[in-house]
Motif scaffolding. Structure first.
Motif, mmCIF file in Angstrom:
data_model
loop_
_atom_site.group_PDB
_atom_site.id
_atom_site.type_symbol
_atom_site.label_atom_id
_atom_site.label_comp_id
_atom_site.label_asym_id
_atom_site.label_seq_id
_atom_site.Cartn_x
_atom_site.Cartn_y
_atom_site.Cartn_z
ATOM 1 N N LEU A 424 -21.628 23.023 74.611
ATOM 2 C CA LEU A 424 -20.228 23.106 75.029
ATOM 3 C C LEU A 424 -19.619 21.735 75.329
ATOM 4 C CD1 LEU A 424 -20.178 26.326 77.266
ATOM 5 C CD2 LEU A 424 -19.215 26.038 74.981
ATOM 6 N N PRO A 425 -20.323 20.834 76.042
ATOM 7 C CA PRO A 425 -19.724 19.508 76.255
ATOM 8 C C PRO A 425 -19.468 18.758 74.952
ATOM 9 C CG PRO A 425 -21.522 19.880 77.811
ATOM 10 C CD PRO A 425 -21.587 20.978 76.804
ATOM 11 N N ASP A 428 -16.442 20.200 73.313
ATOM 12 C CA ASP A 428 -15.254 19.719 74.025
ATOM 13 C C ASP A 428 -14.870 18.319 73.541
ATOM 14 O OD1 ASP A 428 -13.371 20.260 76.238
ATOM 15 O OD2 ASP A 428 -14.308 18.517 77.149
ATOM 16 N N VAL A 431 -13.485 18.477 69.946
ATOM 17 C CA VAL A 431 -12.113 19.000 69.873
ATOM 18 C C VAL A 431 -11.117 17.910 70.256
ATOM 19 C CG1 VAL A 431 -10.490 20.638 70.911
ATOM 20 C CG2 VAL A 431 -12.769 21.412 70.228
ATOM 21 N N ARG A 432 -11.429 17.155 71.301
ATOM 22 C CA ARG A 432 -10.545 16.047 71.691
ATOM 23 C C ARG A 432 -10.419 15.030 70.558
ATOM 24 N NH1 ARG A 432 -13.397 16.178 76.575
ATOM 25 N NH2 ARG A 432 -14.438 14.227 76.024
ATOM 26 N N VAL A 447 -14.072 25.546 66.605
ATOM 27 C CA VAL A 447 -13.869 26.510 67.692
ATOM 28 C C VAL A 447 -13.958 27.941 67.164
ATOM 29 C CG1 VAL A 447 -12.343 27.229 69.552
ATOM 30 C CG2 VAL A 447 -12.460 24.818 68.919
ATOM 31 N N GLN A 456 -17.977 32.725 74.187
ATOM 32 C CA GLN A 456 -16.905 32.743 75.183
ATOM 33 C C GLN A 456 -17.005 33.971 76.073
ATOM 34 O OE1 GLN A 456 -16.649 33.349 72.014
ATOM 35 N NE2 GLN A 456 -14.909 34.623 71.444
ATOM 36 N N LYS A 461 -16.718 32.054 79.343
ATOM 37 C CA LYS A 461 -16.043 30.771 79.104
ATOM 38 C C LYS A 461 -14.715 30.976 78.366
ATOM 39 C CE LYS A 461 -19.483 28.344 80.775
ATOM 40 N NZ LYS A 461 -19.347 27.613 82.052
ATOM 41 N N ARG A 464 -12.125 28.214 78.793
ATOM 42 C CA ARG A 464 -12.460 26.965 78.117
ATOM 43 C C ARG A 464 -12.082 27.044 76.645
ATOM 44 N NH1 ARG A 464 -18.050 23.875 79.509
ATOM 45 N NH2 ARG A 464 -17.612 21.862 78.544
ATOM 46 N N GLU A 467 -8.312 26.815 76.226
ATOM 47 C CA GLU A 467 -7.793 25.446 76.281
ATOM 48 C C GLU A 467 -8.019 24.710 74.968
ATOM 49 O OE1 GLU A 467 -5.933 23.805 78.602
ATOM 50 O OE2 GLU A 467 -5.751 25.873 79.304
ATOM 51 N N TRP A 468 -9.181 24.918 74.356
ATOM 52 C CA TRP A 468 -9.434 24.272 73.053
ATOM 53 C C TRP A 468 -8.394 24.721 72.032
ATOM 54 C CZ3 TRP A 468 -15.351 25.658 73.092
ATOM 55 C CH2 TRP A 468 -16.013 24.757 73.916
ATOM 56 N N ASN A 471 -4.940 23.202 72.773
ATOM 57 C CA ASN A 471 -4.857 21.779 72.429
ATOM 58 C C ASN A 471 -4.750 21.577 70.923
ATOM 59 O OD1 ASN A 471 -5.035 21.062 75.127
ATOM 60 N ND2 ASN A 471 -7.251 20.755 75.073
#
Length: 805
Positions: A424-425, A428, A431-432, A447, A456, A461, A464, A467-468, A471
């Motif tokens: 997951l990190p 994350d 995705v950024r 995702v 999820q 989650k 989380r 949010e992905w 974004n």
């Protein structure tokens, strides 16, 4: 009056309390005093407290008597701090020339003879200095403490071997972030202090060593620990420290009296990170490498060679833990060359030895602390290599999660779920990166793949993932595309599954706006699935079941058997809650196609308990136990509600009322809000009406409130209790409560029932737990009486007065 000259070799220990090191001290005493170990190294992170431990054992050994009053076992002890030698000689340049090593060896020997006050040896060669040291010992038992050896490991190892060979009575204790690797060396790992669990209460947190040390140092700095009202911030600060004493002391130093609170310090650190932590006011006798966290990390950096430093920087691009395969794919000079990949593994082991990287029992690696990652990231930032590394990492995680999406439906379902959770990190960070570099399609792919594995839901989650998606959708400025439509459909599925009806409707409306601009988008299986589940759970029309059937067939044609099973499962769920005539048929089809995927199979067993089934199947306690064992953090919220509905059908109204109260609690904790799912809300309202009709509104309200107060383990215990236990107390327990209601004491009850007073006391404790009565001890007695009179206004049930078994 002039200031007296300070002896740099004189240690001042005992000025601060030593917290949480009893076991380590006992191990040191065993090795040095009782076993006579010749060479012991205190090994661990920078700032973990190696020097403080060495000082404590030095203080004990330097005393004329030991702790039991007997004569001390050593004739003498000396501390030799070597941080200054390394700093003055710029020892961080690795590898060093033979001449540089010889100069450093001379400097180390000079420090040793100076610590022992052997002035006649000053300025000699290494051999002369070692000879003078051996003559000085002359058979005496001496403990030599060599502190901060990490930048001089080769030189110290060479000198230690010579000293130990020349004098059999000599014992050496070193502190180092890197072992000396001398034959016969004993390593004592100095580990961080125990930290509190996330969200721990004040009492639970205060029992941990890290919090005890933090509070001690904060009080010494003048902060009013007893006046702290923001203990959640205290817990978070201590957790940020990783239990490293130096970091705890630096954090405590930020609590300036009357100016900064733990919450204020935490807020600042969330913005800046920990790397720049330092003492806010000048402190005397603080070594330079301990006055600021960055300086402490720099020592570890200088102890690495160029290749190790480069890998450290490369690994800082991983937001969390990582596998060896990930490190090889991202950090190898050429990932396609096996030798280059193997070199990464070798360097990883070197960084483990240098207390930079650690390897968990799971086999995954991680930089030991957040500030080590920040340090490496700072040195990498803006370099040409950074973009290459982040692109490699994004590609690697995208390919891995795509494999998980293709492979999860089967016996290895839990393996792939755990894989997605562990990464997951990394997802994350990827995705950024996709948002920042305009690679939105790649981000959607990543995702969507993770969502297809259903991580999820399994790990709760949902927010989380939400949010992905948000974004990526914000970063997507291109023309309408099927990728955007699928992403909106997956996002909408998550929203409606968590009861967020309004957000789900907004996603559906945007999908409808985009469909005319993208060919065949209306028939995409993800769109059909989303539309079907939205219409079904909001009870917006019978078309839901047709759409879900079409989605299942479309997924089948696409070869996506896992998503087909999800469509079958959702269809059976909606039909069962609707009490549709086809509910039983759809449930059997979902069970048939569940395959041997462990979690998918448990979901199908839940379907058998739905209101549309002809028989109220109460197999749910076994299902709940299986899900708890798996680690499912989400389906349990649904199961608690379904169990309540089953209990109503079985006529277990009081237990059902408790379960409905638990449902509200589980919803809040797991993020599943049934009020937003109209179909579920209607079945729940029907159940509540039936319960109130049978046991009364007040009894229902009281049971509901008690259910709301339960912890998650207590809710699980209630949810796995057989339906036959609707009456929470046995006849014997009811008899005890009835006698309490008659105002008998425990002793009088024991006499009446031919028992003992202690047995009655223990029985009352069990009774309070069974009926979910808050409070303890004698304070419970009025509430216990009130409970009995409310639930048994006409006295005991038939037979309870005589059955004491």
């Amino acid at each position: 009056m002039g200031t007296p000259e300070r002896d740099p070799h004189r240690s001042i220990s005992g000025l601060t309390s030593l917290v949480g090191r009893t076991t380590a001290l006992d191990e040191l005493r065993q090795l040095l005093i009782r076993d006579g170990a010749r060479l012991v190294t205190l090994h661990g992170d920078g700032g973990v407290g190696k020097t403080r431990l060495a000082e404590e054992i030095f203080r004990e050994i330097s005393a004329k008597e030991d702790l039991s009053g007997r004569a001390a076992p050593f004739d003498g002890a000396a501390v030799v701090p070597l941080a200054g030698v390394a700093r003055n000689a710029e020892a961080g340049s690795l590898p060093r020339s033979a001449a540089a090593r010889e100069r450093l060896e001379v400097s180390v020997c000079q420090e040793i003879v100076a610590a022992l006050d052997i002035h006649r040896a000053a300025g000699k060669t290494v051999d002369d200095l070692l000879r003078a040291f051996a003559e000085h010992l002359a058979g005496r038992r001496l403990l030599l403490v060599l502190d901060n050896c990490e930048l001089l490991t080769d030189e110290v190892a060479e000198i230690a071997e010579c000293l130990l060979a020349d004098d059999p009575e000599l014992q050496i204790l070193t502190t180092s972030r890197i072992p000396l690797n001398v034959h016969g060396e004993y390593l004592v790992q100095v580990r961080p202090l125990a930290i509190p669990d996330r969200g721990a209460s004040r009492d639970a947190a205060a029992r941990t060593d890290a919090v005890r040390l933090f509070c001690d140092r904060a009080a010494a700095a003048g902060s009013r620990v007893d006046g702290w009202t923001d203990w959640p911030a205290v817990v978070d600060l201590v957790r940020l420290s990783g239990g490293v004493p130096l970091v705890l002391e630096l954090l405590a130093a930020q609590l300036v009296v009357g100016i900064r609170t733990p919450t204020a310090v935490l807020h600042d650190l969330m913005e800046t990170g920990l790397l720049k932590l330092k003492y806010t006011r000048g402190r005397r006798r603080i070594p330079p490498h301990h006055s600021m966290l960055e300086a402490t990390v720099t020592v570890s950096w200088d102890a690495c060679d160029v290749a190790q430093q480069r890998l450290w920087c490369q690994l800082s691009t991983f937001a969390g833990s990582f596998t060896l395969a990930a490190a090889e794919a991202v950090c190898a000079e050429d990932p396609a060359v096996p030798a280059a990949r193997r070199h990464v593994g070798v360097m990883l082991e070197e960084l483990i030895v240098r207390s930079v990287v650690t390897r968990a029992d799971s086999g995954r690696y991680v930089l030991r602390h957040s500030w080590l990652r920040d340090y490496g990231e700072q040195r990498l930032l803006g370099s040409a290599e950074e973009r290459i590394l982040r692109e490699r990492q994004c590609t690697w995680i995208t390919n891995l999660i795509a494999t998980a999406a293709r492979s999860w439906f089967g016996p290895r379902e839990l393996h792939w779920l755990h894989t997605v959770h562990d990464e997951l990190p990394s997802i994350d960070a990827a995705v950024r990166w996709c948002c920042d570099t305009g690679q939105v399609t790649k981000g959607y792919q990543l995702v969507n793949s993770a969502a297809r594995v259903r991580a999820q839901f399994f790990y709760a989650k949902e927010y989380r993932f939400t949010e992905w998606y948000k974004n990526l959708l914000t970063a997507d400025t291109g023309p309408p595309s099927i990728e955007r439509i699928v992403a909106l459909s997956m996002l909408g599925f998550i929203c409606i599954a968590t009861g967020n009806k309004d957000h789900a409707l907004a996603a559906l409306e945007e999908v409808d706006d985009l469909i005319p601009h993208v060919e065949s988008a209306a028939d995409h299986p993800a769109v059909l699935l989303f539309r079907g589940i939205y219409l079904g759970l909001t009870d917006s029309g019978g078309q839901s079941l047709d759409l879900l059937t079409a989605a299942a067939h479309a997924f089948d044609l696409a070869g996506d058997q896992g998503s087909r099973q999800m469509a079958f499962l959702v269809r059976a769920l909606v039909a069962g809650m609707m009490r549709h005539p086809m509910a039983e048929v759809f449930t059997k089809e979902a069970i048939t196609h569940a395959g041997n995927s462990p979690w998918a199979e448990k979901w199908t067993r839940l379907l058998l308990a739905l209101p549309g089934m002809p028989v109220a199947d109460d197999d749910l306690p076994d299902v709940m136990e299986s899900l708890i064992a798996m680690g499912d953090a989400w389906e349990t919220a649904w199961l608690v509600l379904i169990r309540a509905l089953v209990l109503v059908r079985l006529g277990k109204f009081r237990m059902a009322a408790h379960m409905i109260g638990c449902t509200a609690t589980v919803q809040r904790r797991h993020g599943v809000i049934f009020d937003g799912m109209i179909l579920f809300k209607r079945r729940l309202d029907e159940a509540i009406t039936k319960i109130e009709h049978r046991i009364g509104q007040k009894a229902y309200a009281d049971a509901y409130r008690r259910g709301q107060t339960l912890s998650t383990p207590e809710i699980y215990e209630l949810a796995t209790r057989p339906a036959a236990c609707d009456e929470p107390l046995s006849p014997h327990q009811l008899r005890i409560v009835s006698l309490v209601a008659q105002k008998l004491t425990n002793r009088e009850i024991a006499t009446r029932l031919n028992s003992t007073e202690s047995a009655i006391t223990q029985a009352l404790t069990r009774i309070r737990k069974r009926i979910l009565l808050p409070g303890k001890g004698r304070n419970d007695r009025p509430a216990l009486v009130a409970w009995f009179r409310q639930n048994y206004p006409h006295g005991l049930p038939a037979g309870a007065a005589h059955d004491f078994a």
